[in-house]
Design a protein around this motif. Structure first.
Motif, mmCIF file in Angstrom:
data_model
loop_
_atom_site.group_PDB
_atom_site.id
_atom_site.type_symbol
_atom_site.label_atom_id
_atom_site.label_comp_id
_atom_site.label_asym_id
_atom_site.label_seq_id
_atom_site.Cartn_x
_atom_site.Cartn_y
_atom_site.Cartn_z
ATOM 1 N N PHE A 48 0.830 -1.209 0.000
ATOM 2 C CA PHE A 48 0.000 0.000 0.000
ATOM 3 C C PHE A 48 0.865 1.261 0.000
ATOM 4 O O PHE A 48 0.451 2.299 -0.486
ATOM 5 C CB PHE A 48 -0.934 -0.010 1.208
ATOM 6 C CG PHE A 48 -2.236 0.707 0.949
ATOM 7 C CD1 PHE A 48 -2.901 0.590 -0.266
ATOM 8 C CD2 PHE A 48 -2.815 1.500 1.932
ATOM 9 C CE1 PHE A 48 -4.100 1.239 -0.494
ATOM 10 C CE2 PHE A 48 -4.012 2.155 1.713
ATOM 11 C CZ PHE A 48 -4.653 2.029 0.499
ATOM 12 N N ASN B 44 0.314 4.568 3.235
ATOM 13 C CA ASN B 44 -0.152 5.033 1.931
ATOM 14 C C ASN B 44 0.119 6.526 1.755
ATOM 15 O O ASN B 44 0.581 6.967 0.696
ATOM 16 C CB ASN B 44 -1.645 4.737 1.790
ATOM 17 C CG ASN B 44 -2.168 5.031 0.404
ATOM 18 O OD1 ASN B 44 -2.885 5.996 0.195
ATOM 19 N ND2 ASN B 44 -1.818 4.194 -0.567
ATOM 20 N N THR B 45 -0.150 7.306 2.799
ATOM 21 C CA THR B 45 0.083 8.745 2.728
ATOM 22 C C THR B 45 1.574 9.058 2.698
ATOM 23 O O THR B 45 2.009 9.998 2.027
ATOM 24 C CB THR B 45 -0.581 9.463 3.918
ATOM 25 O OG1 THR B 45 -1.941 9.042 4.020
ATOM 26 C CG2 THR B 45 -0.548 10.958 3.741
ATOM 27 N N GLU C 198 -5.433 -2.901 -8.523
ATOM 28 C CA GLU C 198 -4.074 -2.443 -8.833
ATOM 29 C C GLU C 198 -3.703 -2.763 -10.277
ATOM 30 O O GLU C 198 -3.060 -1.948 -10.954
ATOM 31 C CB GLU C 198 -3.069 -3.103 -7.872
ATOM 32 C CG GLU C 198 -3.176 -2.617 -6.443
ATOM 33 C CD GLU C 198 -2.771 -1.160 -6.296
ATOM 34 O OE1 GLU C 198 -1.865 -0.707 -7.027
ATOM 35 O OE2 GLU C 198 -3.351 -0.462 -5.443
ATOM 36 N N THR D 68 -9.369 0.781 -3.066
ATOM 37 C CA THR D 68 -8.359 -0.034 -2.392
ATOM 38 C C THR D 68 -8.344 0.170 -0.878
ATOM 39 O O THR D 68 -8.081 -0.781 -0.132
ATOM 40 C CB THR D 68 -6.957 0.265 -2.957
ATOM 41 O OG1 THR D 68 -6.686 1.668 -2.839
ATOM 42 C CG2 THR D 68 -6.870 -0.157 -4.419
ATOM 43 N N LEU D 69 -8.602 1.398 -0.405
ATOM 44 C CA LEU D 69 -8.516 1.662 1.041
ATOM 45 C C LEU D 69 -9.556 0.876 1.837
ATOM 46 O O LEU D 69 -9.185 0.156 2.782
ATOM 47 C CB LEU D 69 -8.629 3.164 1.310
ATOM 48 C CG LEU D 69 -8.548 3.576 2.787
ATOM 49 C CD1 LEU D 69 -7.194 3.203 3.375
ATOM 50 C CD2 LEU D 69 -8.801 5.071 2.942
ATOM 51 N N TYR E 216 -3.260 3.977 6.414
ATOM 52 C CA TYR E 216 -3.291 5.371 5.974
ATOM 53 C C TYR E 216 -1.923 6.018 6.150
ATOM 54 O O TYR E 216 -1.497 6.841 5.327
ATOM 55 C CB TYR E 216 -4.353 6.137 6.767
ATOM 56 C CG TYR E 216 -4.953 7.302 6.026
ATOM 57 C CD1 TYR E 216 -5.624 7.110 4.822
ATOM 58 C CD2 TYR E 216 -4.861 8.591 6.529
ATOM 59 C CE1 TYR E 216 -6.189 8.172 4.135
ATOM 60 C CE2 TYR E 216 -5.417 9.669 5.853
ATOM 61 C CZ TYR E 216 -6.082 9.453 4.663
ATOM 62 O OH TYR E 216 -6.621 10.514 3.984
ATOM 63 N N SER F 206 1.620 1.670 -3.596
ATOM 64 C CA SER F 206 0.388 2.080 -4.258
ATOM 65 C C SER F 206 0.162 3.578 -4.075
ATOM 66 O O SER F 206 -0.290 4.270 -4.995
ATOM 67 C CB SER F 206 -0.797 1.290 -3.691
ATOM 68 O OG SER F 206 -2.004 1.671 -4.302
ATOM 69 N N GLY F 207 0.485 4.097 -2.880
ATOM 70 C CA GLY F 207 0.383 5.535 -2.627
ATOM 71 C C GLY F 207 1.335 6.334 -3.486
ATOM 72 O O GLY F 207 0.994 7.416 -3.982
ATOM 73 N N SER G 186 -0.215 6.526 -7.034
ATOM 74 C CA SER G 186 -1.404 7.381 -7.134
ATOM 75 C C SER G 186 -1.038 8.853 -7.208
ATOM 76 O O SER G 186 -1.610 9.604 -8.001
ATOM 77 C CB SER G 186 -2.323 7.137 -5.931
ATOM 78 O OG SER G 186 -2.803 5.820 -5.925
#
Length: 846
Positions: free
Chosen positions: A131, A270-271, A197, A244-245, A267, A134-135, A138
């Motif tokens: 993740f 990802n962030t 994904e 996804t979240l 979070y 993934s972040g 994005s």
């Protein structure tokens, strides 16, 4: 002597940090080893200690903590990875090295730990790691796609707001989809994550080609229809990004049984990945690559995440063995409206505050392109840290809302005072002011960012309901706030209020949000009143000094105040009077020009006359960039003029022009049409219009979005709007690459000062004809100039060398073509005034 008790591993970590700092300082370009060594040591020790503290105290589970303590020792060595590159010691170097350090830390968490691993530990670490990447993907998409779409439909405020809103709305709808999937197919959540994904990666890999194919479709229909089609197109990847979240939070919550912990952990990573991507885009990807290559790298991240998820599914024989659809959860009881309202409001306020930060800091550094990525990156770092802290609160407390509400109250005070502090520091030192700005952005985001996680935890603790379903609704409410915040703030509030008042407004908003988040107690009411007094007092004492202090250090001048200030949603326009008494106009903090009435004024303005010396009787003229209106007034006095179209993105220049004597003639002339739009967009909307002359007096080439006006694609678009023997005049603002690009588009390039004429025509006027044109074809305001002085000035302008330099430019191997994709002048050519925003000496040349 009693030495402090410090563990041997800590000593070793300090030694490694000092060693790496010494290498770091030695290999950076330039002199002053000792100051760089000291700064590097503090950065390494401070950042390393901070990251270690956050990861150990707020993120890691107990079973991973022991392993982390030993393996994290190698993390300082990550800084050595940047040493083979030739760079200058600057802010991006520190940022990029810190990003590498964080990835090392993440690697420590990811690698298998042998026999002690169980499925819960494996799943937690595996999907946390995935993740994170993934972040990264994005955020690269968001920054890159925004740039592609700005080039396609323009960069005026409407386009910016619409594109951001479409992207965010797609994420919100995707959150709803993820909630539905997590509730209906609880045994297939890893498979759902894999599919999301993979589809994001497939779209991302071909996205640049998709947008190119979409471009003619967009312009073949009405603007509203085109935006609708664009929304449907962007809905494909963004809806899967948003899904996804809830999917992963629901999956991990089957193991953790604590929504706040599951949500906060995911979070955070990802962030953190998104923050890293913000820095990577403006400091690395856009420096060495272009937009298309960046999107392909993002796509590879997504496809790699999908591949590893597929491997996980095969190794664990799918999660459906353990997770059945009848897994118990209590149906939601009572109304959850207040939670959704709070999620909406915190998204609205936080994203609005980010927009105000971008404007304030951008204004202070004349709109440098790196500012957006840095502001977004530090904002996301604050959100990530707050997510980790909120996760820790959810582990320790059943209802963490009280602490979070007090943090929100503190954010109001910090935010209100931040602009005052930043303006003061910036008036002393530009570098220090920028660092203080980024630090305050991070602090405010940290104080606000945990709200969503605490709301989710509180909602499920008190109301119950399915984790994925409740989270998706809360996430949608937050995303709607994040969507409407930039829209309302960027489109309405900044059009009605000054930057200073808008800061004050959103500081007050945080105070009131804190009051409704948790029932007011006596001490909280007192704290709120004190906060309001601090916020109000700060504004009323310092408001009239803030803007000038933000501006002064980036543009040194003798003035002590602005003469005129115009603020609207398009930007900030200011004028001041310099030491010679001239009126200097600046847009967005960058120099626009001096006010003048023509060739025979105290400040002689000669460049606007040149168009008539290089074209045989031009009649239809397009002027891109109005500024204070001086060029338009001079062109208007050309006797053969039939029509003059003026295009500027900011209507504030029209208002400013009307404040100067004589310019009412420009506004009232029926031959003159003034259009407020992005130049590229206006040219595409008026495809049947043709001109004899197009004049572009662009801002400095290194400022944000200016490569859109100097690129090969835009010069070719301008060339297609010319009549026979037509000419494009463009100001390369001392960018040799701009001249080289012009020479690739036009057969002939003729210079005059920093203005260049590009044409395919071989027609030209001899000196005698040029003198006649200057003498007879313009109406002058001579201001008491004698006939002798008049003739001398005319002869000086007409005698300039107008020879073709195109063949010389085309032979040069040290120059590069500016394109929409490479954004050369913005990211690849460091400017001396803002060298601390670049980490390379220069982009590699042949």
């Amino acid at each position: 002597m009693n030495w402090p008790i410090i563990k041997p591993m800590t000593y070793l970590r300090i030694i490694l940090c000092i060693f790496c700092a010494a290498l770091f300082a030695y290999f950076t370009s330039g002199s002053a080893f000792l100051p760089k060594f000291i700064i590097s040591s503090f950065v390494l020790l401070g950042f390393g200690t901070s990251v270690t503290f956050v990861v150990k105290k707020w993120v890691l589970t107990p079973e991973l903590l022991a392993i982390f303590k030993t393996r994290s020792l190698i993390a300082p060595l990550s800084f050595i990875l940047v040493l083979p590159f030739e760079f200058r010691f600057s802010l991006p170097v520190v940022i990029l090295a810190s990003c590498i350090y964080f990835i090392f830390i993440l690697g420590v968490l990811f690698f298998p730990y042998g026999e002690k691993d169980n499925k819960e530990s494996y799943a937690n670490r595996f999907f946390i790691f995935l993740f994170f990447f993934s972040g990264i993907a994005s955020l690269i998409y968001q920054v890159s796609w925004q740039r592609i779409l700005f080039q396609m439909i323009g960069v005026n405020t409407e386009s910016v707001v619409i594109i951001v809103s479409i992207f965010m709305l797609g994420l919100g709808l995707g959150g709803l989809l993820g909630g539905v999937i997590s509730k209906k197919y609880p045994g297939k959540l890893p498979e759902a994550f894999f599919l999301c994904e993979f589809l994001i990666g497939a779209f991302g890999f071909f996205s640049s080609y998709i947008f190119k194919a979409f471009n003619p479709i967009f312009w073949s229909v009405s603007f509203s229809s085109g935006m609708t089609l664009l929304f449907l197109l962007l809905l494909i990847p963004t809806i899967f990004m948003g899904a996804t979240l809830p999917i992963l939070v629901t999956y991990l919550n089957y193991y953790k049984k604590n929504t706040g912990v599951s949500f906060g952990t995911l979070y955070f990573f990802n962030t953190a990945g998104a923050a890293l991507a913000s820095f990577l885009c403006v400091d690395l990807l856009f420096v060495f690559m272009g937009i298309e290559s960046s999107t392909k790298i993002a796509a590879l991240f997504n496809l790699g995440v999908g591949l590893f998820t597929f491997v996980y599914i095969r190794l664990t024989h799918s999660s459906s063995i353990e997770i059945q659809e009848e897994d118990s959860y209590q149906e939601a009881s009572g109304s959850s409206f207040i939670y959704y309202l709070l999620a909406f409001l915190v998204g609205f306020i936080s994203l609005s505050q980010e927009i105000l930060w971008v404007r304030a800091i951008g204004f202070s550094v004349a709109g440098m392109p790196q500012v957006f990525g840095h502001v977004l990156g530090f904002f996301l770092v604050g959100i990530a840290l707050s997510s980790a802290y909120a996760k820790k609160l959810c582990e320790e407390e059943t209802f963490p809302m009280k602490k979070i509400s007090y943090m929100l109250l503190a954010s109001a005070v910090v935010y209100a005072f931040s602009l005052v502090l930043v303006s003061f520091v910036l008036s002393l030192t530009a570098n220090g002011g920028l660092l203080v700005s980024y630090g305050l952005i991070m602090v405010v985001a940290f104080l606000q960012g945990g709200v969503l996680i605490a709301l989710c935890h509180d909602l499920l603790s008190k109301k119950g309901g399915h984790v994925g379903s409740q989270l998706s609704k809360l996430y949608l409410a937050n995303i709607l706030g994040c969507t409407l915040g930039p829209l309302v703030t960027g489109y309405f509030i900044l059009d009605s209020l000054s930057l200073e008042k808008a800061f004050f407004l959103f500081a007050l908003g945080s105070v009131f949000l804190s009051l409704i988040m948790y029932k007011p107690e006596k001490e909280k009411i007192i704290a709120s009143v004190i906060s309001l007094l601090i916020v109000g007092g700060t504004y009323f004492v310092f408001a009239d000094k803030i803007l000038f202090k933000l501006f002064k250090k980036s543009a040194p001048m003798a003035a002590t105040k602005f003469d005129k200030v115009i603020q609207n949603r398009h930007g900030i326009i200011t004028t001041h009077i310099d030491e010679n008494g001239f009126h200097i106009t600046s847009g967005g903090g960058g120099f626009d020009g001096k006010w003048s009435e023509g060739l025979f004024y105290d400040f002689p303005l000669d460049r606007p006359y040149i168009f008539a010396l290089l074209h045989p009787k031009p009649r239809k003229i397009l002027l891109i960039g109005m500024s204070v209106g001086a060029w338009g007034r001079i062109i208007q006095d050309y006797k053969h003029l039939e029509s003059l179209d003026i295009v500027d993105i900011n209507p504030g220049y029209f208002k400013l022009s009307s404040m100067y004597p004589g310019h009412e003639k420009l506004i009232s002339d029926p031959r003159v049409k003034i259009h407020f739009n992005d130049a590229r967009r206006w040219l595409k909307l008026n495809e049947n219009k043709k001109f004899d002359v197009i004049i572009m007096n662009t801002p400095h080439h290194y400022r944000s979005m200016v490569s859109n006006l100097l690129s090969k694609e835009f010069l070719e678009l301008s060339k297609s709007k010319l009549n026979e023997n037509g000419i494009v005049f463009f100001n390369a603002t001392n960018s040799p690459d701009g001249l080289y690009t012009g020479a690739q588009v036009f057969k002939r390039i003729t210079p005059y000062a920093n203005l260049f004429m590009g044409t395919d025509s071989i027609a030209s006027l001899d000196k005698d004809e040029r003198i006649r044109v200057l003498r007879e074809d313009f109406v002058y305001k001579r201001a008491g100039v004698s006939d002798l002085e008049f003739e001398k000035k005319i002869d000086k302008v007409a005698s300039k060398d107008f020879s073709d330099i195109g063949p010389i430019l085309r032979e040069r191997k040290d120059l590069l073509l500016i394109t929409d994709d490479n954004m050369l002048t913005e990211y690849k050519r460091p400017h001396s005034r803002y060298s601390w925003l670049y980490w390379i000496k220069d982009f590699p040349r042949e």
